[in-house]
Write a protein that holds these residues in place. Structure first.
Motif, PDB file in Angstrom:
ATOM      1  N   ARG A  15       0.843  -1.189   0.000  1.00  0.00           N
ATOM      2  CA  ARG A  15       0.000   0.000   0.000  1.00  0.00           C
ATOM      3  C   ARG A  15       0.885   1.247   0.000  1.00  0.00           C
ATOM      4  NH1 ARG A  15      -4.976  -0.908   4.158  1.00  0.00           N
ATOM      5  NH2 ARG A  15      -3.341  -1.454   5.655  1.00  0.00           N
ATOM      6  N   THR A  16       0.281   2.391  -0.254  1.00  0.00           N
ATOM      7  CA  THR A  16       1.055   3.612  -0.406  1.00  0.00           C
ATOM      8  C   THR A  16       1.829   3.963   0.865  1.00  0.00           C
ATOM      9  OG1 THR A  16       0.959   5.867  -1.294  1.00  0.00           O
ATOM     10  CG2 THR A  16      -0.720   5.255   0.344  1.00  0.00           C
ATOM     11  N   TYR A  17       2.852   4.765   0.717  1.00  0.00           N
ATOM     12  CA  TYR A  17       3.792   5.042   1.810  1.00  0.00           C
ATOM     13  C   TYR A  17       3.112   5.636   3.044  1.00  0.00           C
ATOM     14  CZ  TYR A  17       7.591   7.294   4.382  1.00  0.00           C
ATOM     15  OH  TYR A  17       8.443   7.699   5.369  1.00  0.00           O
ATOM     16  N   LYS A  18       2.419   6.747   2.873  1.00  0.00           N
ATOM     17  CA  LYS A  18       1.934   7.502   4.024  1.00  0.00           C
ATOM     18  C   LYS A  18       0.833   6.729   4.751  1.00  0.00           C
ATOM     19  CE  LYS A  18       2.795  11.468   6.022  1.00  0.00           C
ATOM     20  NZ  LYS A  18       4.162  11.865   6.407  1.00  0.00           N
ATOM     21  N   GLY A  19       1.055   6.478   6.030  1.00  0.00           N
ATOM     22  CA  GLY A  19       0.095   5.749   6.848  1.00  0.00           C
ATOM     23  C   GLY A  19       0.328   4.253   6.888  1.00  0.00           C
TER      24      GLY A  19
END
Length: 523
Positions: A171-175
């Protein structure tokens, strides 16, 4: 003594998967550059680098099956475009890329002929070859600038490859910094090498930024010797892409600005690059020059994209009505790139492809063969227009709206002479179709239009943390409407996170199917 496996051959480094088990090795040492040749000087190392670059657009080496949809960077970007909301297929055609658009690839992870295997195999082979070159850095003789040019590109290739793996398999980086991502390898690979466990998203992005920063330092001041090479400006461009995903707006701005300042490329009018198929166009920063003896026929980008040739006649790639209708009538991109077909004009090669035949949407001329009789058309991987849009987005998010509008207007002056923008703010909708009227939304809209089909729309949707729908009014085929799969409305879903190929678990003792496979479902 352990034998280093490098096998950098004519079409690029053919190495094992990351685990490097003996069963998965692909090597041809008789055609390889020897370590002595690579360490001799940067010019010898560049021969190997050119082989890696050629593999970035050559089909048939990263997988032996389904190669007509597996031809390197442009194939992967097209797959991601089709997973989004702006580019659709008018019909299944021969089936190539249809399963990407329909989100029907995750369950095929046991096969060595589908998207998961191809992506994993290709990027880890590029990494393995880059590692071999980087390991020769301290031994390499010859001119210092030649050495820096070669080693700088090796770092950039490795950073780029890990970046793409992270976007596809996590999943995407942020969070999600502490979630599992992909294994990290920074040393040459041996037959006896033990596979490594999955590193976290944060650890992988730390490696990515470190590699790109090293590349930038080594490449600064050195001219790009060929459009396929990752130059200082291109490395900055890749760094700006990474920074957008990391929501590091200051770095995204500075890297994009550095790319603009250091490249020879400049924004050009649409009429000067219709077809988007020539690395010699004034706006191109990075791309593959496809010469006559390197064409790959049906297994090529324009065989799929050109609606008047090859697979494109049976499975045309179309701009959705939703996006097309957002383009102003005074915008040159509306008719030159996504035209309304005049079915009465027999001189128009596209006239047979009337919109009603393909259930809505608008056929594209943005990406077509330069010479279909020779299967010629270069692959464009980075244009300078992207850098202006990246700088504008980053500045908008930093509250520097004046600078953001200046970068936006620099592009739009060459697209629509009547364009103005008095919008403000950074509000974004929950879905990509929800409108807020903000300046940030406007910048993203122009990014969607300008870069349609080129760099992977799904990557933007993931980092923007928006959901999307495929409305019936756009004419989506039932097989790709995703009407019964509401996970696309949830930006935290696993629908667009690919499964890791079975071959990795077979060869890597530090990864297990039970503990390390990504979810097979959408949630």
């Amino acid at each position: 003594m352990k034998k280093i496996i490098y096998a950098i051959i004519a079409i690029g480094g053919l190495l094992s998967l990351s685990a490097c088990s003996e069963n998965s090795l692909i090597t041809d040492p008789t055609d390889s550059m020897s370590k002595g040749q690579i360490t001799e000087d940067g010019q010898h190392a560049l021969v190997s680098l050119n082989g890696i670059y050629r593999s970035m657009y050559t089909p048939g080496w990263s997988t032996e099956f389904n190669i007509h949809q597996c031809f390197g960077i442009s194939a992967y970007n097209l797959a991601s475009e089709l997973m989004g909301d702006d580019l659709m297929m008018g019909a299944p055609g021969s089936g190539w890329f249809w399963n990407d658009a329909a989100y029907n690839v995750k369950g095929r992870f046991t096969s060595d002929g589908w998207r998961s295997y191809d992506l994993w195999n290709a990027h880890y082979k590029w990494i393995a070859n880059a590692n071999y070159l980087i390991a020769a850095e301290n031994e390499m003789g010859g001119d210092e600038s030649d050495k820096n040019y070669a080693i700088g590109q090796a770092y950039a290739i490795r950073g780029y490859s890990y970046f793409m793996l992270a976007q596809w398999f996590a999943r995407t980086y942020k969070g999600h910094e502490n979630e599992k991502c992909v294994p990290i390898y920074t040393e040459p690979t041996f037959k006896e090498t033990t596979g490594k466990p999955r590193s976290t998203v944060s650890e992988v992005y730390t490696q990515i930024t470190s590699d790109l920063d090293k590349a930038i330092a080594l490449l600064q001041g050195l001219p790009q010797q060929h459009p396929s090479h990752i130059s200082y400006a291109v490395a900055q461009g890749i760094r700006s892409r990474v920074a957008l995903v990391m929501e590091d707006w200051a770095t995204a701005e500075s890297a994009a600005e550095a790319a603009i300042a250091s490249t020879n490329a400049e924004i050009t009018e649409v009429k000067d690059f219709v077809g988007n198929n020539d690395v010699n166009n004034a706006n191109v920063m990075w791309g593959a020059e496809i010469i006559n003896d390197q064409t790959s026929g049906y297994a090529s980008l324009y065989a799929h994209m050109d609606c008047a040739a090859s697979y494109g006649t049976r499975a045309p790639k179309m701009c959705t009505a939703s996006l097309y209708n957002k383009i102003a009538d005074t915008d040159a991109r509306k008719e030159a790139w996504f035209p309304t077909i005049d079915v009465e004009n027999e001189d128009d090669p596209y006239q047979a492809f009337a919109p009603e035949k393909w259930r809505g949407g608008h056929l594209q001329r943005k990406m077509v063969f330069r010479d279909f009789s020779q299967w010629i058309g270069d692959y464009i991987w980075m244009r300078v227009e992207e850098m202006y849009l990246t700088a504008a987005e980053a500045e908008c998010r930093l509250g520097k709206e004046g600078e953001a509008k200046a970068h936006l207007m620099a592009l739009m002056e060459k697209r629509d002479p009547s364009y103005t923008c008095d919008k403000t703010g950074t509000a974004m909708g929950t879905l990509t179709s929800d409108e807020t009227g903000s300046l940030l939304e406007e910048i993203i809209l122009q990014r969607r239009i300008e870069l349609w089909g080129e760099i992977g729309r799904m990557f933007d949707i993931k980092r923007l943390k928006q959901g999307f729908v495929r409305p019936a009014s756009d004419g989506w085929h039932n097989g790709c409407s995703l009407a019964n799969r509401p996970a696309t409305k949830n930006p935290e879903n696993y629908m667009w996170v690919l499964t890791i190929p079975q071959s990795e678990f077979d060869g890597n003792k530090n990864m297990t199917l039970q503990d390390d496979q990504n979810p097979l479902g959408d949630e």
